[in-house]
Design a protein around this motif. Structure first.
Motif, PDB file in Angstrom:
ATOM      1  N   PRO A  84       0.826  -1.215   0.000  1.00 58.99           N
ATOM      2  CA  PRO A  84       0.000   0.000   0.000  1.00 58.99           C
ATOM      3  C   PRO A  84       0.857   1.262   0.000  1.00 58.99           C
ATOM      4  CG  PRO A  84      -0.797  -1.574   1.627  1.00 58.99           C
ATOM      5  CD  PRO A  84       0.517  -2.101   1.131  1.00 58.99           C
ATOM      6  N   GLN A  85       0.372   2.301  -0.654  1.00 61.55           N
ATOM      7  CA  GLN A  85       1.104   3.554  -0.706  1.00 61.55           C
ATOM      8  C   GLN A  85       1.110   4.234   0.655  1.00 61.55           C
ATOM      9  OE1 GLN A  85      -0.432   5.761  -4.315  1.00 61.55           O
ATOM     10  NE2 GLN A  85       1.764   5.957  -4.593  1.00 61.55           N
ATOM     11  N   ALA A  86       2.204   4.915   0.927  1.00 63.73           N
ATOM     12  CA  ALA A  86       2.336   5.695   2.156  1.00 63.73           C
ATOM     13  C   ALA A  86       3.273   6.855   1.872  1.00 63.73           C
ATOM     14  CB  ALA A  86       2.872   4.832   3.300  1.00 63.73           C
ATOM     15  N   TRP A  87       3.057   7.964   2.574  1.00 64.28           N
ATOM     16  CA  TRP A  87       3.848   9.172   2.369  1.00 64.28           C
ATOM     17  C   TRP A  87       4.404   9.648   3.708  1.00 64.28           C
ATOM     18  CZ3 TRP A  87      -0.585   7.911  -0.090  1.00 64.28           C
ATOM     19  CH2 TRP A  87      -0.621   7.986  -1.481  1.00 64.28           C
ATOM     20  N   LEU A  88       5.725   9.820   3.778  1.00 63.54           N
ATOM     21  CA  LEU A  88       6.361  10.392   4.959  1.00 63.54           C
ATOM     22  C   LEU A  88       6.142  11.896   4.894  1.00 63.54           C
ATOM     23  CD1 LEU A  88       9.694   8.353   4.815  1.00 63.54           C
ATOM     24  CD2 LEU A  88       7.524   7.730   5.899  1.00 63.54           C
ATOM     25  N   MET A  89       5.437  12.446   5.867  1.00 60.90           N
ATOM     26  CA  MET A  89       4.974  13.831   5.774  1.00 60.90           C
ATOM     27  C   MET A  89       6.087  14.800   6.189  1.00 60.90           C
ATOM     28  SD  MET A  89       1.063  13.112   7.062  1.00 60.90           S
ATOM     29  CE  MET A  89       0.376  14.716   6.635  1.00 60.90           C
ATOM     30  N   ASP A  90       6.923  15.117   5.223  1.00 58.31           N
ATOM     31  CA  ASP A  90       8.047  16.032   5.399  1.00 58.31           C
ATOM     32  C   ASP A  90       7.518  17.444   5.688  1.00 58.31           C
ATOM     33  OD1 ASP A  90      10.364  17.456   5.278  1.00 58.31           O
ATOM     34  OD2 ASP A  90      10.892  16.886   3.231  1.00 58.31           O
ATOM     35  N   PRO A  91       8.003  18.098   6.772  1.00 57.29           N
ATOM     36  CA  PRO A  91       7.521  19.442   7.075  1.00 57.29           C
ATOM     37  C   PRO A  91       7.980  20.517   6.089  1.00 57.29           C
ATOM     38  CG  PRO A  91       9.300  18.827   8.563  1.00 57.29           C
ATOM     39  CD  PRO A  91       8.945  17.601   7.787  1.00 57.29           C
ATOM     40  N   ALA A  92       8.947  20.203   5.224  1.00 58.20           N
ATOM     41  CA  ALA A  92       9.426  21.183   4.248  1.00 58.20           C
ATOM     42  C   ALA A  92       8.315  21.539   3.267  1.00 58.20           C
ATOM     43  CB  ALA A  92      10.635  20.634   3.491  1.00 58.20           C
ATOM     44  N   GLN A  93       8.292  22.777   2.847  1.00 58.89           N
ATOM     45  CA  GLN A  93       7.282  23.233   1.901  1.00 58.89           C
ATOM     46  C   GLN A  93       7.481  22.603   0.526  1.00 58.89           C
ATOM     47  OE1 GLN A  93       4.631  25.392   2.447  1.00 58.89           O
ATOM     48  NE2 GLN A  93       5.175  25.200   4.620  1.00 58.89           N
ATOM     49  N   VAL A  94       6.372  22.268  -0.115  1.00 53.43           N
ATOM     50  CA  VAL A  94       6.444  21.777  -1.492  1.00 53.43           C
ATOM     51  C   VAL A  94       6.843  22.944  -2.388  1.00 53.43           C
ATOM     52  CG1 VAL A  94       5.129  20.758  -3.384  1.00 53.43           C
ATOM     53  CG2 VAL A  94       4.682  20.040  -1.018  1.00 53.43           C
ATOM     54  N   PRO A  95       7.845  22.788  -3.258  1.00 57.83           N
ATOM     55  CA  PRO A  95       8.296  23.896  -4.117  1.00 57.83           C
ATOM     56  C   PRO A  95       7.155  24.465  -4.954  1.00 57.83           C
ATOM     57  CG  PRO A  95       9.835  22.063  -4.220  1.00 57.83           C
ATOM     58  CD  PRO A  95       8.635  21.570  -3.474  1.00 57.83           C
ATOM     59  N   PRO A  96       7.190  25.773  -5.232  1.00 57.70           N
ATOM     60  CA  PRO A  96       6.149  26.396  -6.070  1.00 57.70           C
ATOM     61  C   PRO A  96       6.016  25.680  -7.412  1.00 57.70           C
ATOM     62  CG  PRO A  96       7.537  28.065  -5.063  1.00 57.70           C
ATOM     63  CD  PRO A  96       8.193  26.750  -4.766  1.00 57.70           C
ATOM     64  N   GLY A  97       4.796  25.413  -7.808  1.00 51.62           N
ATOM     65  CA  GLY A  97       4.538  24.759  -9.074  1.00 51.62           C
ATOM     66  C   GLY A  97       4.606  23.245  -9.023  1.00 51.62           C
ATOM     67  N   ALA A  98       5.032  22.693  -7.878  1.00 52.96           N
ATOM     68  CA  ALA A  98       5.136  21.239  -7.736  1.00 52.96           C
ATOM     69  C   ALA A  98       3.945  20.700  -6.944  1.00 52.96           C
ATOM     70  CB  ALA A  98       6.439  20.865  -7.038  1.00 52.96           C
ATOM     71  N   VAL A  99       3.759  19.395  -7.022  1.00 53.23           N
ATOM     72  CA  VAL A  99       2.717  18.727  -6.245  1.00 53.23           C
ATOM     73  C   VAL A  99       3.339  17.522  -5.548  1.00 53.23           C
ATOM     74  CG1 VAL A  99       0.823  19.452  -7.741  1.00 53.23           C
ATOM     75  CG2 VAL A  99       2.005  17.290  -8.200  1.00 53.23           C
ATOM     76  N   ILE A 100       2.679  17.029  -4.523  1.00 51.75           N
ATOM     77  CA  ILE A 100       3.116  15.821  -3.833  1.00 51.75           C
ATOM     78  C   ILE A 100       2.796  14.635  -4.731  1.00 51.75           C
ATOM     79  CG2 ILE A 100       2.852  14.382  -1.786  1.00 51.75           C
ATOM     80  CD1 ILE A 100       1.936  16.939  -0.305  1.00 51.75           C
ATOM     81  N   GLN A 101       3.838  13.900  -5.110  1.00 52.76           N
ATOM     82  CA  GLN A 101       3.666  12.831  -6.087  1.00 52.76           C
ATOM     83  C   GLN A 101       2.695  11.775  -5.573  1.00 52.76           C
ATOM     84  OE1 GLN A 101       7.312  11.378  -7.675  1.00 52.76           O
ATOM     85  NE2 GLN A 101       6.344   9.849  -8.967  1.00 52.76           N
ATOM     86  N   GLY A 102       1.768  11.390  -6.413  1.00 56.51           N
ATOM     87  CA  GLY A 102       0.785  10.387  -6.066  1.00 56.51           C
ATOM     88  C   GLY A 102      -0.470  10.941  -5.441  1.00 56.51           C
ATOM     89  N   LEU A 103      -0.418  12.207  -4.992  1.00 58.41           N
ATOM     90  CA  LEU A 103      -1.580  12.846  -4.368  1.00 58.41           C
ATOM     91  C   LEU A 103      -2.085  14.042  -5.162  1.00 58.41           C
ATOM     92  CD1 LEU A 103      -0.396  12.775  -0.640  1.00 58.41           C
ATOM     93  CD2 LEU A 103      -2.147  11.324  -1.680  1.00 58.41           C
ATOM     94  N   ASN A 104      -1.165  14.660  -5.922  1.00 57.39           N
ATOM     95  CA  ASN A 104      -1.496  15.827  -6.744  1.00 57.39           C
ATOM     96  C   ASN A 104      -2.069  16.976  -5.927  1.00 57.39           C
ATOM     97  OD1 ASN A 104      -0.652  14.610  -9.181  1.00 57.39           O
ATOM     98  ND2 ASN A 104      -2.608  13.534  -9.340  1.00 57.39           N
ATOM     99  N   THR A 105      -1.543  17.136  -4.706  1.00 55.03           N
ATOM    100  CA  THR A 105      -1.895  18.281  -3.874  1.00 55.03           C
ATOM    101  C   THR A 105      -0.648  19.122  -3.653  1.00 55.03           C
ATOM    102  OG1 THR A 105      -1.558  16.935  -1.884  1.00 55.03           O
ATOM    103  CG2 THR A 105      -3.815  17.145  -2.691  1.00 55.03           C
ATOM    104  N   VAL A 106      -0.842  20.394  -3.327  1.00 51.55           N
ATOM    105  CA  VAL A 106       0.290  21.319  -3.236  1.00 51.55           C
ATOM    106  C   VAL A 106       0.828  21.450  -1.819  1.00 51.55           C
ATOM    107  CG1 VAL A 106      -0.476  22.633  -5.235  1.00 51.55           C
ATOM    108  CG2 VAL A 106      -1.272  23.291  -2.964  1.00 51.55           C
TER     109      VAL A 106
END
Length: 212
Positions: free
Chosen positions: A125-147
């Motif tokens: 099953p997919q899982a994401w380690l929730m890194d506190p660093a900000q997602v770079p502008p224009g990028a999305v969290i891979q597999g979730l497509n959220t910013v």
């Protein structure tokens, strides 16, 4: 017993169960290599710091000679998924997050070999380690497509759960430190499979049953 229980599954899913024990053993060996590289400082830069932090939170590895794995199967919910087992890797959301981490894709491909890596990514099953660093502008969290993780948390209560590194579900809906986003388990047929070694020391499926 084995053919009867697996017969309703598509051929690819039957083969996935049959090979899962071997692939979990390969994953365990590759995970030890990753631990050694990070401990010895062979992974440099932000990725090295990120991995050192998360690996320090990982539950103690557990394997043993008697390997068993459990699977959920629901054709309309992604098919066959690993849901637990005697090996730590089989039930740890942190380890699942590491397997799916984009920055480690080349490492896993090399250590596991591409065929087994692809098969494990499909099974685990997919899982994401929730890194506190900000997602770079224009990028999305891979597999979730959220910013952002905050935006992702709006999905709470639907197909996601948030857990701590030990696998406990967090009830606080705010972004907790060192939390892991996981997909909710599928609801369907549950199978429990045992694996052993044959005369050639190959890891093979030895028995399987329908779990209650």
């Amino acid at each position: 017993m084995i053919p009867d229980l697996l017969e309703p599954l598509p051929r690819s899913q039957r083969e996935a169960v049959d090979s899962a024990g071997y692939r979990i053993m390969r994953w365990m060996a590759a995970r030890e290599v990753l631990q050694t590289r990070v401990t010895k400082g062979r992974v440099a830069g932000p990725l090295g710091d990120f991995l050192a932090h998360w690996l320090s939170l990982a539950p103690a590895p557990r394997g043993g000679s008697d390997l068993w794995l459990s699977f959920n199967y629901a054709q309309d919910q992604g098919g066959l998924k690993l849901s637990g087992g005697s090996a730590t890797l089989a039930h740890s959301p942190l380890e699942q997050g590491l397997l799916h981490l984009p920055a480690l894709r080349s490492f896993w491909s090399q250590e596991l070999r591409q065929q087994h890596f692809v098969a494990l990514r499909s099974l685990v099953p997919q899982a994401w380690l929730m890194d506190p660093a900000q997602v770079p502008p224009g990028a999305v969290i891979q597999g979730l497509n959220t910013v952002s993780w905050e935006r992702t948390l709006q999905l709470w209560g639907r197909q996601w759960e948030i857990k701590d590194p030990q696998g406990q579900i967090l009830t606080n809906r705010s972004l907790a430190q060192d939390s892991i986003l996981t997909s909710r388990p599928v609801s369907g047929v549950v199978l429990k499979a045992w694996y052993g070694r044959n005369d050639d020391e190959q890891v093979v499926l030895s028995s399987i049953e329908a779990a209650p």
